[in-house]
Write a protein that holds these residues in place. Structure first.
Motif, PDB file in Angstrom:
ATOM      1  N   UNK A  19       0.806  -1.215   0.000  1.00 49.20           N
ATOM      2  CA  UNK A  19       0.000   0.000   0.000  1.00 49.20           C
ATOM      3  C   UNK A  19       0.837   1.263   0.000  1.00 49.20           C
ATOM      4  N   UNK A  20       1.841   1.298   0.855  1.00 46.55           N
ATOM      5  CA  UNK A  20       2.664   2.506   0.979  1.00 46.55           C
ATOM      6  C   UNK A  20       3.457   2.772  -0.294  1.00 46.55           C
ATOM      7  N   UNK A  21       4.102   1.759  -0.833  1.00 48.72           N
ATOM      8  CA  UNK A  21       4.936   1.967  -2.017  1.00 48.72           C
ATOM      9  C   UNK A  21       4.090   2.355  -3.234  1.00 48.72           C
ATOM     10  N   UNK A  22       3.031   1.610  -3.508  1.00 46.71           N
ATOM     11  CA  UNK A  22       2.266   1.875  -4.724  1.00 46.71           C
ATOM     12  C   UNK A  22       1.466   3.170  -4.636  1.00 46.71           C
ATOM     13  N   UNK A  23       0.888   3.446  -3.481  1.00 50.11           N
ATOM     14  CA  UNK A  23       0.114   4.687  -3.365  1.00 50.11           C
ATOM     15  C   UNK A  23       1.017   5.916  -3.294  1.00 50.11           C
ATOM     16  N   UNK A  24       2.206   5.750  -2.738  1.00 51.62           N
ATOM     17  CA  UNK A  24       3.166   6.859  -2.754  1.00 51.62           C
ATOM     18  C   UNK A  24       3.639   7.127  -4.173  1.00 51.62           C
ATOM     19  N   UNK A  25       3.803   6.066  -4.948  1.00 51.54           N
ATOM     20  CA  UNK A  25       4.162   6.231  -6.355  1.00 51.54           C
ATOM     21  C   UNK A  25       3.093   7.008  -7.100  1.00 51.54           C
TER      22      UNK A  25
END
Length: 259
Positions: free
Chosen positions: A89-95
């Motif tokens: 969640x953190x990596x993809x949504x931050x992207x």
């Protein structure tokens, strides 16, 4: 010996998943204007954040053994689930967030969020399922032909491919359709966090929703869940909620962008 009918199902699955982004473009073009640059940006961001940066963190935190064992998964399965879903969640949504912040000046309409989601979810479908099926087809032909290239692999030939019922391949296609719908809806939510005044909370909400969507799949990996139908049910329920939120945001944004 791998049955030809099963190899054919692998081929159909690979073809459909590769074509899936284009199918979404054709279906959604009646409601939204697809934009190729946001699609390409979504593709690139997924590769960088999910396949490079996130995997680096996995290597550090999970430190898998040569045999594929992961101590965190074996000793603390629930902690493994929590880490896995939050990392995704953190990596993809931050992207997504960074992509929309960088392109905010040029792409201010909701159509660009839809296009981004198609690229993000489409490349995932191609790489996760499409290429996996192509790899399985190659191995199946090698097994059936008795290729000597398999002699050095320390795994019995009959165990290189786990035979599945025909409907499991259709289920894989259905799962990718749901996953792509989820990525498009999440893109709309993060787009709202960037473009709509006072909606910054949509970004952490997207992380939470993304994490929840992955919970049952992570439980399967951790051995906490063995029924694949329950896994897919969890994904479908969360995706339906995310789509509903995205639909409301689209309506609100189209009525009053608040840029």
């Amino acid at each position: 010996m791998i049955e030809n009918s099963e190899i054919m199902m692998m081929g159909i699955t690979a073809l459909v998943t590769v074509l899936l982004p284009f199918i979404f473009i054709l279906v959604l073009r009646f409601k939204f204007k697809t934009r190729w640059l946001p699609i390409l940006i979504g593709t690139l961001v997924f590769v960088v954040f999910a396949l490079v940066l996130e995997q680096i963190l996995h290597m550090i935190v999970l430190n898998p053994g040569v045999d594929g064992s992961v101590s965190l998964r074996d000793n603390s399965p629930w902690l493994f689930v929590l880490y896995g879903v939050l990392a995704a969640g953190i990596f993809e949504e931050t992207g997504r967030l960074l992509a929309f912040l960088i392109t905010k000046k040029w792409y201010k309409d909701i159509d660009s969020a839809i296009s981004y989601g198609i690229g993000h979810g489409g490349i995932e479908a191609i790489l996760v399922v499409g290429l996996a099926m192509v790899n399985s087809i190659i191995i199946a032909f090698m097994v059936n032909s008795g290729s000597p290239l398999l002699n050095d692999i320390p795994i019995p030939r009959e165990e290189l491919i786990n035979s599945q019922a025909w409907y499991m391949y259709l289920l894989a296609i259905f799962e990718r359709i749901i996953a792509m719908s989820l990525h498009i809806a999440l893109s709309v939510i993060v787009f709202g966090a960037v473009m709509m005044k006072g909606k910054w909370y949509l970004y952490p909400l997207a992380i939470l929703l993304h994490a929840l969507a992955n919970v049952t799949a992570a439980m399967m990996k951790a051995g906490l869940l063995t029924n694949p139908w329950l896994m897919y049910s969890g994904l479908i329920v969360v995706t339906a909620i995310v789509i509903f939120i995205a639909y409301r945001l689209i309506k609100n944004y189209q009525r009053d962008p608040l840029i």
